[in-house]
Design an enzyme around this catalytic site. Structure first.
Site, short mmCIF file in Angstrom:
data_model
loop_
_atom_site.label_atom_id
_atom_site.label_comp_id
_atom_site.label_asym_id
_atom_site.label_seq_id
_atom_site.Cartn_x
_atom_site.Cartn_y
_atom_site.Cartn_z
N ARG A 1 -6.37 41.10 38.68
CA ARG A 1 -5.92 40.60 37.37
C ARG A 1 -5.32 41.74 36.55
NH1 ARG A 1 -10.38 39.11 35.72
NH2 ARG A 1 -10.23 36.92 36.32
N SER B 1 -10.72 39.58 42.09
CA SER B 1 -10.01 39.00 40.94
C SER B 1 -10.00 39.98 39.78
CB SER B 1 -10.65 37.68 40.54
OG SER B 1 -11.94 37.90 40.02
N ASN C 1 -1.22 42.03 35.85
CA ASN C 1 -0.68 42.03 34.49
C ASN C 1 0.15 43.25 34.21
OD1 ASN C 1 -1.56 39.80 32.50
ND2 ASN C 1 -3.33 40.10 33.82
#
Lengths: 284, 156
Positions: free
Chosen positions: A222, A218, A226
């Site tokens: 992440r 994660s 993004n």
């Protein structure tokens, strides 16, 4: 490339800009991949020269710069740039002191490295998409290596290899400090006897092992997600809006200006939290 | 978007950067921040101490000033007394001196009177004789007269 860009379809343009300059073994010789398919065929033992190069350049560049400031640093008469670096160091140090309750000499430098390195890599996203690629490196590659239509990415954090490389380095540190502080038994015990006691061990393992791996995955995804999304939107704006792309780029860059430091900060904070958990010895 | 050796490369790069950062970048800045913090704390402490010192010095100087004023007042008082005493003494001396001068003068006057009397006494016989000679115009027994005149003179 610049003249052929006009003939590209939107899809080709975006695919081109989302590809990496991959160097690896192809058809029994080493070389750059010419198409994404070729890059995929190279398998694991290939390297994304563009993102790896930018990552190394930015990391080494900022460390060299900070080191130079450190060498010239003075206590009584700090220069402006020294004030800036000190402010960054103090900011990182305060975040570490707040969230990390143990003594570890490596956490501070790790967080400084992650914050600034990721910040710089993310900031590459704010460089206009075609400036360094279509008008910079790609003609250069064409001249030097005779590569036709070679892609070149300048934002290292849009490469999952880069973000996952960092998050799995953090993961290795989590494992190392967990075993160091809790012992191998304590570490495995946390996976096996938590949260439901030893009679539910298989169930515990099913919960805890994905939880353990979810941390680095994660963390890396992440950041990647993004920045990838940001990059993709810049590409869509650049390829579809014609002259209207100028105000659109500005608006999206203004939003992205928030994402860039935020993602670096989030990566750093989560690293602190994970490593703090790795130092926690449960009291029974 | 494949996972390839870039992943390993990034891990190795990060390990190397972490080593460099923890050895050559982080410690100097932390040391500088710590040292500066200590210096500022020392400076503030010194300032507080100096302020206290100043307060003490001011109190001491005020006290000394008060003492000096009291001392000066005492000295002035003493001097005034002494001056009065001196004036009194001088007056006394002057009076005594005056009296002595008066006494001296009186004695001298008396002496002068006596001397004048003596001189008068010495000459009176001669004047009397001369007067008598003139009156008598004759010869008189000098010896008998002199005896008589001396007796007269001693009665004077």
């Amino acid at each position: 490339m610049a003249e052929s860009a006009a003939e590209l379809t939107v899809q080709e343009y975006i695919t081109h800009h989302l590809s990496f300059l991959t160097f690896g073994r192809i058809d029994d010789h080493w070389g750059f991949a010419h198409t994404p398919e070729e890059a995929a065929e190279m398998g694991f033992w290939a390297i994304n020269v563009d993102t790896m190069g930018w990552s190394l350049f930015l990391g080494a560049g900022f460390l060299w710069f900070f080191r130079r400031v450190a060498v010239k640093a003075s206590i009584d008469n700090p220069s402006g740039i020294q004030n800036f670096v000190e402010a960054v160091v103090e900011f990182v140090d305060n975040r570490v002191t707040e969230a990390f309750n143990y003594k570890n000499e490596l956490i501070g430098p790790l967080c400084l490295l992650l914050l600034f390195w990721i910040l710089l890599m993310n900031t590459m996203d704010l460089v206009p998409v075609d400036l360094l690629t279509t008008f910079g490196f790609e003609p250069l590659l064409h001249t030097v290596f005779h590569l036709e239509n070679a892609p070149f990415k300048v934002v290292p954090t849009t490469d999952p290899n880069i973000t996952m490389g960092m998050s799995f380095t953090v993961f290795l540190m989590i494992i190392y400090y967990s075993i160091k502080n809790k012992g191998l038994g304590g570490f495995l015990g946390e996976l096996a006897f938590h949260p439901f006691g030893k009679w539910m061990m298989p169930f515990n393992l099913i919960i805890e092992i994905p939880t353990l791996f979810a941390k680095p995955i994660s963390l890396g995804l992440r950041l990647f997600g993004n920045l990838y999304a940001g990059e993709l939107l810049f590409l869509l704006i650049a390829s579809m809006l014609g002259l209207w792309q100028l105000p659109a780029h500005f608006v999206w860059a203004a939003f992205h200006l928030l994402v860039v430091p935020l993602q670096a900060f989030v990566f750093m904070m989560l690293t602190i939290v994970y490593l703090n958990a790795a130092h926690e010895v449960p009291h029974h | 978007m494949n996972i390839n050796a870039t992943f390993l490369g990034q891990m190795i790069a990060m390990a190397f950067f972490l080593w460099f950062c923890s050895k050559y970048v982080w410690p100097p800045f932390v040391a500088i921040l710590e040292e500066r913090r200590k210096k500022i704390a020392d400076g503030l402490e010194a300032a507080a101490r100096a302020e206290k010192d100043l307060e003490l010095a001011q109190a001491r100087s005020t006290e000394q000033l008060k003492e000096a004023k009291a001392e000066a007042a005492g000295i002035i008082d003493l001097a005034n007394k002494r001056a009065a005493q001196i004036v009194d003494e001088a007056k006394e001396q002057a009076r005594e001196e005056g009296q002595r001068i008066i006494a001296g003068a009186n004695a001298e006057i008396e002496q002068e009177v006596n001397r004048a009397k003596e001189a008068l006494r010495a000459q009176v016989s001669a004047i009397a004789i001369a007067g008598a000679e003139r009156i008598l115009e004759g010869s008189i027994d000098q010896a008998a007269n002199e005896e008589m005149l001396n007796k007269l003179a001693s009665e004077l």
